[in-house]
Motif scaffolding. Structure first.
Motif, short mmCIF file in Angstrom:
data_model
loop_
_atom_site.label_atom_id
_atom_site.label_comp_id
_atom_site.label_asym_id
_atom_site.label_seq_id
_atom_site.Cartn_x
_atom_site.Cartn_y
_atom_site.Cartn_z
N GLU A 164 0.80 -1.22 0.00
CA GLU A 164 0.00 0.00 0.00
C GLU A 164 0.83 1.28 0.00
N LEU A 165 2.14 1.18 0.22
CA LEU A 165 2.98 2.39 0.23
C LEU A 165 2.97 3.06 -1.14
N PRO A 166 2.92 4.40 -1.20
CA PRO A 166 2.93 5.10 -2.48
C PRO A 166 4.14 4.72 -3.33
N GLY A 167 3.89 4.36 -4.57
CA GLY A 167 4.96 4.02 -5.49
C GLY A 167 5.54 2.64 -5.33
N ARG A 168 5.10 1.89 -4.31
CA ARG A 168 5.71 0.59 -4.03
C ARG A 168 5.40 -0.43 -5.11
N LEU A 169 4.19 -0.39 -5.67
CA LEU A 169 3.85 -1.36 -6.70
C LEU A 169 4.77 -1.24 -7.91
N GLY A 170 5.13 -0.01 -8.28
CA GLY A 170 6.04 0.17 -9.40
C GLY A 170 7.40 -0.43 -9.12
N GLU A 171 7.87 -0.29 -7.89
CA GLU A 171 9.17 -0.86 -7.51
C GLU A 171 9.12 -2.38 -7.51
N ILE A 172 8.01 -2.93 -6.99
CA ILE A 172 7.87 -4.39 -7.00
C ILE A 172 7.81 -4.90 -8.44
N ALA A 173 7.08 -4.17 -9.30
CA ALA A 173 6.99 -4.56 -10.70
C ALA A 173 8.37 -4.60 -11.35
N GLN A 174 9.22 -3.61 -11.02
CA GLN A 174 10.59 -3.58 -11.56
C GLN A 174 11.39 -4.79 -11.10
N LEU A 175 11.25 -5.16 -9.83
CA LEU A 175 12.00 -6.29 -9.29
C LEU A 175 11.50 -7.61 -9.88
N VAL A 176 10.19 -7.74 -10.02
CA VAL A 176 9.63 -8.96 -10.62
C VAL A 176 10.09 -9.09 -12.07
N ALA A 177 10.11 -7.96 -12.79
CA ALA A 177 10.57 -7.98 -14.18
C ALA A 177 12.02 -8.41 -14.28
N SER A 178 12.83 -8.13 -13.24
CA SER A 178 14.25 -8.50 -13.27
C SER A 178 14.48 -9.92 -12.77
#
Length: 305
Positions: A164-178
């Protein structure tokens, strides 16, 4: 060619020159005799006459250098064992710590410890992720991606409060993509990281700040923590916030199973709240689920996630 195997640049250049030239003298190799002698000790060149040198085939040279480094690593680990015993005895005498648990205090010391553990990671890092964080998230993202260059695998379970943290989903998406394998769950009991199943870090948060961790070495406690991670992993929901628009329902299931509200899900997926409510109801009906988390679990069991 060999710089990442510990061969100095000058020696590496001379070896490559020999590969391209074939047999040659020290003068023709445009180097000093001691450079060729060093390469000879490494086993990557051979002397075919008094002052005539020849490169060992590159495939054999690489394997010899790798084997030498692996042998050095084995010796280093063996030599570190008695030093580690002395270190633990000293810690126990000074701080009354046990051999299996060491207390690390101070934000800087904790950050240095985490960086050192990741620098030495060889196979897998397992994390129970929830706030608070001791370092900026972007710094952690960079560290995780760097370990993946060494083929280190990551499995991370995210608590709802993290997602739920602001911007966290984008960071998780980046890590999953890597390459990260991510899952979500409504609640986690604590923060945890297990590195190579050989050491665990258990952060201690006081008033929303982490400035102390427990470093746990091989022991029954480490075994319990590793088993606990695996249990939570088996019961959490696969998560990929960077999925395509065609997979919106998959991510909707993961987010609702993580305990997010319809409003939060709508914001994360870029949908209207009423659209989310309608899709949640439809998915729950398809699963025969009575609760939102149950819908996620049923979807996972049916292979929808």
């Amino acid at each position: 060619m060999f710089s990442h195997l510990g061969v100095p640049d000058e020696q590496a250049r001379v070896y490559e020159r020999l590969v391209h030239m074939g047999s040659c003298t020290v003068e023709e190799a445009q180097t000093r005799p001691e450079v060729l002698e060093d390469l000879h000790r490494l086993g990557v060149v051979r002397r075919v006459a008094a002052d005539v040198w020849q490169a060992v085939p590159p495939d054999l040279a690489v394997e010899m250098l790798i084997a030498a480094r692996e042998d050095g690593h084995r010796r280093a680990r063996a030599e570190a064992a008695p030093l580690m015993d002395a270190y633990l005895r000293n810690r126990a005498e000074q701080h009354h710590d046990t051999a299996m648990v060491e207390v690390v205090n101070g934000a800087d010391a904790v950050r240095d410890l985490w960086q050192a553990l990741l620098a030495g990671a060889r196979s897998e890092v397992c994390v129970l992720d929830q706030p608070p964080y001791i370092s900026p998230v972007e710094e952690h993202v960079a560290l995780e991606i760097d370990t993946r260059r060494r083929q280190v695998q990551w499995r991370v379970i995210y608590d709802r409060s993290s997602v739920e943290l602001p911007g966290r989903l984008g960071e998780i998406a980046q890590l999953v993509a890597s390459g990260e394998r991510a899952r979500v769950t409504p609640t986690l009991p604590f923060k945890l990281a297990v590195v190579d199943a050989r050491v665990a870090v258990l952060p201690v948060a006081v008033r929303g700040v982490v400035d102390q961790v427990l470093l746990i070495r091989p022991s029954p406690l480490l075994d319990v923590l590793t088993s606990m991670f695996d249990l939570y992993w088996d019961n959490s929901i696969p998560f990929n916030p960077g999925a395509s628009a065609a997979e919106v329902d998959t991510q909707l299931l993961a987010l609702l199973a993580a305990g997010l509200t319809d409003e939060s899900i709508a914001r994360h997926l870029g949908l209207g709240p009423r659209t989310v409510q309608r899709r949640v109801r439809q998915l729950m009906d398809r699963c025969g689920a009575q609760t939102r988390f149950q819908a996620g679990v049923q979807a996972m069991r049916r292979g929808w996630l």
